[in-house]
Design a protein around this motif. Structure first.
Motif, PDB file in Angstrom:
ATOM      1  N   LEU A 368      83.933  23.190  51.263  1.00 10.66           N
ATOM      2  CA  LEU A 368      83.883  24.139  52.384  1.00 10.66           C
ATOM      3  C   LEU A 368      84.777  25.347  52.133  1.00 10.66           C
ATOM      4  O   LEU A 368      84.436  26.481  52.499  1.00 10.66           O
ATOM      5  N   ARG A 369      85.923  25.124  51.498  1.00 15.78           N
ATOM      6  CA  ARG A 369      86.798  26.261  51.193  1.00 15.78           C
ATOM      7  C   ARG A 369      86.150  27.191  50.170  1.00 15.78           C
ATOM      8  O   ARG A 369      86.252  28.415  50.276  1.00 15.78           O
ATOM      9  N   LEU A 370      85.473  26.631  49.159  1.00 14.48           N
ATOM     10  CA  LEU A 370      84.833  27.478  48.153  1.00 14.48           C
ATOM     11  C   LEU A 370      83.687  28.301  48.734  1.00 14.48           C
ATOM     12  O   LEU A 370      83.423  29.416  48.289  1.00 14.48           O
ATOM     13  N   LEU A 371      82.987  27.755  49.734  1.00 18.34           N
ATOM     14  CA  LEU A 371      81.829  28.433  50.314  1.00 18.34           C
ATOM     15  C   LEU A 371      82.163  29.075  51.652  1.00 18.34           C
ATOM     16  O   LEU A 371      81.276  29.275  52.495  1.00 18.34           O
ATOM     17  N   GLU A 372      83.416  29.414  51.848  1.00 21.33           N
ATOM     18  CA  GLU A 372      83.815  29.980  53.143  1.00 21.33           C
ATOM     19  C   GLU A 372      83.060  31.253  53.468  1.00 21.33           C
ATOM     20  O   GLU A 372      82.586  31.443  54.588  1.00 21.33           O
ATOM     21  N   SER A 373      82.902  32.140  52.480  1.00 23.21           N
ATOM     22  CA  SER A 373      82.191  33.396  52.737  1.00 23.21           C
ATOM     23  C   SER A 373      80.696  33.170  52.895  1.00 23.21           C
ATOM     24  O   SER A 373      80.033  33.814  53.722  1.00 23.21           O
ATOM     25  N   ALA A 374      80.112  32.255  52.097  1.00 21.84           N
ATOM     26  CA  ALA A 374      78.673  32.004  52.185  1.00 21.84           C
ATOM     27  C   ALA A 374      78.290  31.349  53.501  1.00 21.84           C
ATOM     28  O   ALA A 374      77.177  31.548  54.013  1.00 21.84           O
ATOM     29  N   LEU A 375      79.199  30.552  54.087  1.00 25.56           N
ATOM     30  CA  LEU A 375      78.922  29.860  55.343  1.00 25.56           C
ATOM     31  C   LEU A 375      79.472  30.587  56.559  1.00 25.56           C
ATOM     32  O   LEU A 375      79.504  30.003  57.654  1.00 25.56           O
ATOM     33  N   ALA A 376      79.879  31.845  56.389  1.00 22.23           N
ATOM     34  CA  ALA A 376      80.530  32.569  57.482  1.00 22.23           C
ATOM     35  C   ALA A 376      79.600  32.779  58.667  1.00 22.23           C
ATOM     36  O   ALA A 376      80.054  32.857  59.814  1.00 22.23           O
ATOM     37  N   HIS A 377      78.297  32.887  58.433  1.00 21.66           N
ATOM     38  CA  HIS A 377      77.351  33.183  59.510  1.00 21.66           C
ATOM     39  C   HIS A 377      76.632  31.927  60.000  1.00 21.66           C
ATOM     40  O   HIS A 377      75.551  32.026  60.608  1.00 21.66           O
ATOM     41  N   HIS A 378      77.172  30.736  59.740  1.00 22.41           N
ATOM     42  CA  HIS A 378      76.543  29.499  60.183  1.00 22.41           C
ATOM     43  C   HIS A 378      77.601  28.588  60.806  1.00 22.41           C
ATOM     44  O   HIS A 378      78.784  28.686  60.479  1.00 22.41           O
ATOM     45  N   ARG A 379      77.149  27.737  61.694  1.00 25.23           N
ATOM     46  CA  ARG A 379      78.013  26.724  62.271  1.00 25.23           C
ATOM     47  C   ARG A 379      77.890  25.452  61.429  1.00 25.23           C
ATOM     48  O   ARG A 379      76.816  24.872  61.313  1.00 25.23           O
ATOM     49  N   VAL A 380      78.977  25.069  60.841  1.00 18.30           N
ATOM     50  CA  VAL A 380      78.988  23.865  59.999  1.00 18.30           C
ATOM     51  C   VAL A 380      79.542  22.707  60.816  1.00 18.30           C
ATOM     52  O   VAL A 380      80.676  22.771  61.306  1.00 18.30           O
ATOM     53  N   GLU A 381      78.742  21.675  60.978  1.00 17.94           N
ATOM     54  CA  GLU A 381      79.138  20.497  61.738  1.00 17.94           C
ATOM     55  C   GLU A 381      79.339  19.334  60.770  1.00 17.94           C
ATOM     56  O   GLU A 381      78.404  18.926  60.071  1.00 17.94           O
ATOM     57  N   ILE A 382      80.543  18.817  60.729  1.00 22.24           N
ATOM     58  CA  ILE A 382      80.892  17.723  59.818  1.00 22.24           C
ATOM     59  C   ILE A 382      80.873  16.421  60.608  1.00 22.24           C
ATOM     60  O   ILE A 382      81.562  16.289  61.629  1.00 22.24           O
ATOM     61  N   ARG A 383      80.115  15.457  60.119  1.00 23.87           N
ATOM     62  CA  ARG A 383      80.012  14.160  60.777  1.00 23.87           C
ATOM     63  C   ARG A 383      80.233  13.071  59.728  1.00 23.87           C
ATOM     64  O   ARG A 383      79.285  12.601  59.086  1.00 23.87           O
ATOM     65  N   LEU A 384      81.465  12.713  59.540  1.00 27.00           N
ATOM     66  CA  LEU A 384      81.828  11.670  58.583  1.00 27.00           C
ATOM     67  C   LEU A 384      82.165  10.402  59.339  1.00 27.00           C
ATOM     68  O   LEU A 384      82.916  10.428  60.325  1.00 27.00           O
ATOM     69  N   ALA A 385      81.595   9.300  58.896  1.00 29.60           N
ATOM     70  CA  ALA A 385      81.891   8.020  59.546  1.00 29.60           C
ATOM     71  C   ALA A 385      83.379   7.718  59.434  1.00 29.60           C
ATOM     72  O   ALA A 385      84.000   7.980  58.386  1.00 29.60           O
ATOM     73  N   PRO A 386      83.992   7.198  60.491  1.00 31.11           N
ATOM     74  CA  PRO A 386      85.446   6.978  60.451  1.00 31.11           C
ATOM     75  C   PRO A 386      85.877   5.885  59.482  1.00 31.11           C
ATOM     76  O   PRO A 386      87.034   5.826  59.091  1.00 31.11           O
ATOM     77  N   ASP A 387      84.967   5.019  59.089  1.00 31.84           N
ATOM     78  CA  ASP A 387      85.347   3.888  58.232  1.00 31.84           C
ATOM     79  C   ASP A 387      84.857   4.069  56.794  1.00 31.84           C
ATOM     80  O   ASP A 387      84.547   3.096  56.111  1.00 31.84           O
TER      81      ASP A 387
END
Length: 512
Positions: A368-387
């Protein structure tokens, strides 16, 4: 190739009428010789001369003429040499025993001698047949195409067995087609019956085709894997019974043809694979050379563009915007070249995995840090299982997979739309998926998108060379996982990959 000989027709002896005539002449000549020797030899020796004649007739002329010579010898001996002469009457009854023994010895000698001669001729015929089959097999082993196979087959059957033959082969679509036409067929080959023999995998004979006037026998070319075609055989000038008697030979010929056709099939496959391998090597060499040669100037362009953007002297707005665009384009081109170089390395097998047990969250954050500029115009939703457990993988390569998937989603998804990154555990595998609301993939492209230089939309104006998903699949496959794409309900695409979980090492808790 073996030529037709009299023995090939099933009989090495002369024609029947000529053989019987020769037997009669032999007995008459023996009687004449015995008459000349009658004053010098006893009747017992004259009997030996007639028995010798019967023996020679059996050897040279066959069983029938030998039997005739046996009866004729007894009659000539009685008529000319037993008193009273020139009469079939017998003065001494003991001569009847002589006649009976002479006839029995003659018949037995004729039968045994003719049988031995026939067995010897049968052995010679089989030897010639075996030699002819060997020569045919040798020629078929050197054949370079189906045309030569058809020519060799027709020449062998026409010369050695007076049969016309036609071959039908299986094309690339698995359909039966007529082979190359050699010579002028007699017009008794029916394609419908050849197809029936091919579909059923059974031999069709004249009995099955009674009244059709078509080819006498259709033999499928069976191999261990499948039926490779059909051999159709019709008689040129031999009868149906003679043709049916040659079924064992025809079965052997069909087996030889099937082996030759299967060999040609696998030779074509091997040549195609060899050509494909050489093409892949050349393409990978070109890609590697281009990537190495262009990476240095592109890196310099990216640095110069960044230096312009970050220069202390303020630039005019238009120049600053141009410098920023130049930097973004240079970075995009640098990523494309990086993909080309990575693909070349993966195809060449020169990538060694540096796998470590680590959490997926760190790789996700880095991507996500590397693609910060490429993803600037989108909402990125992270859904990682807690376990999520620790997983053993190469962090650099898996980061490249996540970057490619997120970058593709950002390219094709509408601005301000949501891009979802999910990670769950299912069936002993770590499942990571990237969802978007873009145009998705055309139907039927679910597997082709993972090929090199394949794009979901060939006419799309979105920049790219079609290597991202190919690189992702190669990396995931090396890790022991798999990738798949799906169309989402309501529009968009879902691209997911799996990684094997394994058994992470035990982590001991630190004591205070």
């Amino acid at each position: 190739m073996l030529e037709q000989t009299p023995s090939d027709s099933g009989n090495s002896f002369p024609r029947p009428r000529l053989a019987y005539l020769k037997a009669v002449l032999a007995c008459l000549l023996t009687a004449l010789l015995a008459a000349l020797l009658r004053s010098y030899v006893d009747l017992a020796n004259i009997v030996m001369l007639f028995l010798l004649t019967v023996f020679l007739c059996a050897v040279r002329l066959g069983r029938g003429p030998a039997v005739v010579s046996a009866f004729l010898s007894v009659g000539l001996f009685d008529f000319f040499f037993v008193p009273p002469h020139l009469s079939f009457a017998v003065a001494d009854v003991q001569y009847l025993i002589t006649f009976a023994v002479m006839l029995a010895v003659g018949l037995i000698s004729a039968h045994l001698t003719a049988g031995m001669a026939e067995q010897a001729e049968l052995a010679r015929r089989r030897e010639r047949e075996t030699r002819a089959l060997y020569e045919m097999a040798r020629e078929l082993g050197a054949a370079l195409g189906t045309e030569q196979v058809a020519e060799i087959t027709q020449r062998f059957l026409a010369q050695a067995r007076r049969l016309h033959s036609a071959l039908f082969f299986v094309d690339e679509a698995g359909q039966l087609v007529a082979g190359p036409a050699i010579g002028h067929p007699p017009g008794r080959i029916e394609f419908g019956f050849a197809r029936a023999a091919f579909v059923q995998g059974e031999v069709l004979e004249m009995d099955t085709l009674a009244g059709s006037g078509m080819a006498a026998i259709y033999l499928p070319l069976r191999t261990p894997l499948q039926v490779r075609g059909v051999l159709a055989v019709s008689p040129l000038d031999v009868g149906e019974e003679a043709l049916r008697a040659q079924r064992p030979l025809l079965n052997t010929v069909a087996s030889l043809i099937a082996i030759a056709v299967e060999r040609l099939h696998y030779v074509e496959i091997a040549q195609a694979h060899s050509l494909q391998i050489e093409s892949e090597k050349l393409r990978n060499s070109i890609l590697s050379a281009l990537s190495h040669d262009l990476r240095t100037p592109l890196t310099a362009m990216v640095g110069l563009a960044d230096s312009l953007v970050l220069s202390r002297a303020p630039l005019p707005p238009s120049a600053r915007e141009t410098a920023q665009t130049l930097a973004d384009l240079a970075r995009a081109m640098s990523r494309m070249l990086g993909n080309l170089l990575d693909m070349a390395r993966l195809q060449a097998g020169r990538v060694s995995l540096r796998k470590e047990w680590q959490p997926l969250e760190e790789v996700v954050g880095s991507a996500l840090r590397l693609l910060e500029s490429a993803l600037a115009h989108h909402r990125v939703e992270i859904r990682l299982a807690p376990d999520l457990p620790l997983v053993c993988f190469d962090a650099v390569l898996v980061e490249r997979v996540l970057c490619n998937l997120l970058e593709n989603a950002a390219k094709f998804a509408p601005a301000e739309s949501a891009i979802e990154l999910e990670a769950t555990v299912a069936q002993g595998m770590l499942v990571v998926a990237v969802n978007d609301r873009g145009p998705g993939f055309p139907p039927g492209m679910e597997q082709k998108v993972f090929e090199m230089f394949a794009r979901g939309m060939p006419e799309s104006a979105t920049p790219g060379v079609g290597l991202g998903l190919a690189i992702c699949k190669s990396i995931v496959t090396v890790h022991g996982g798999c990738m798949q794409v799906e169309l989402r309900p309501g529009g968009g695409a879902r691209v997911s990959f799996t990684l094997p979980l394994g058994t992470p090492p035990a982590v001991e808790e630190e004591t205070e």
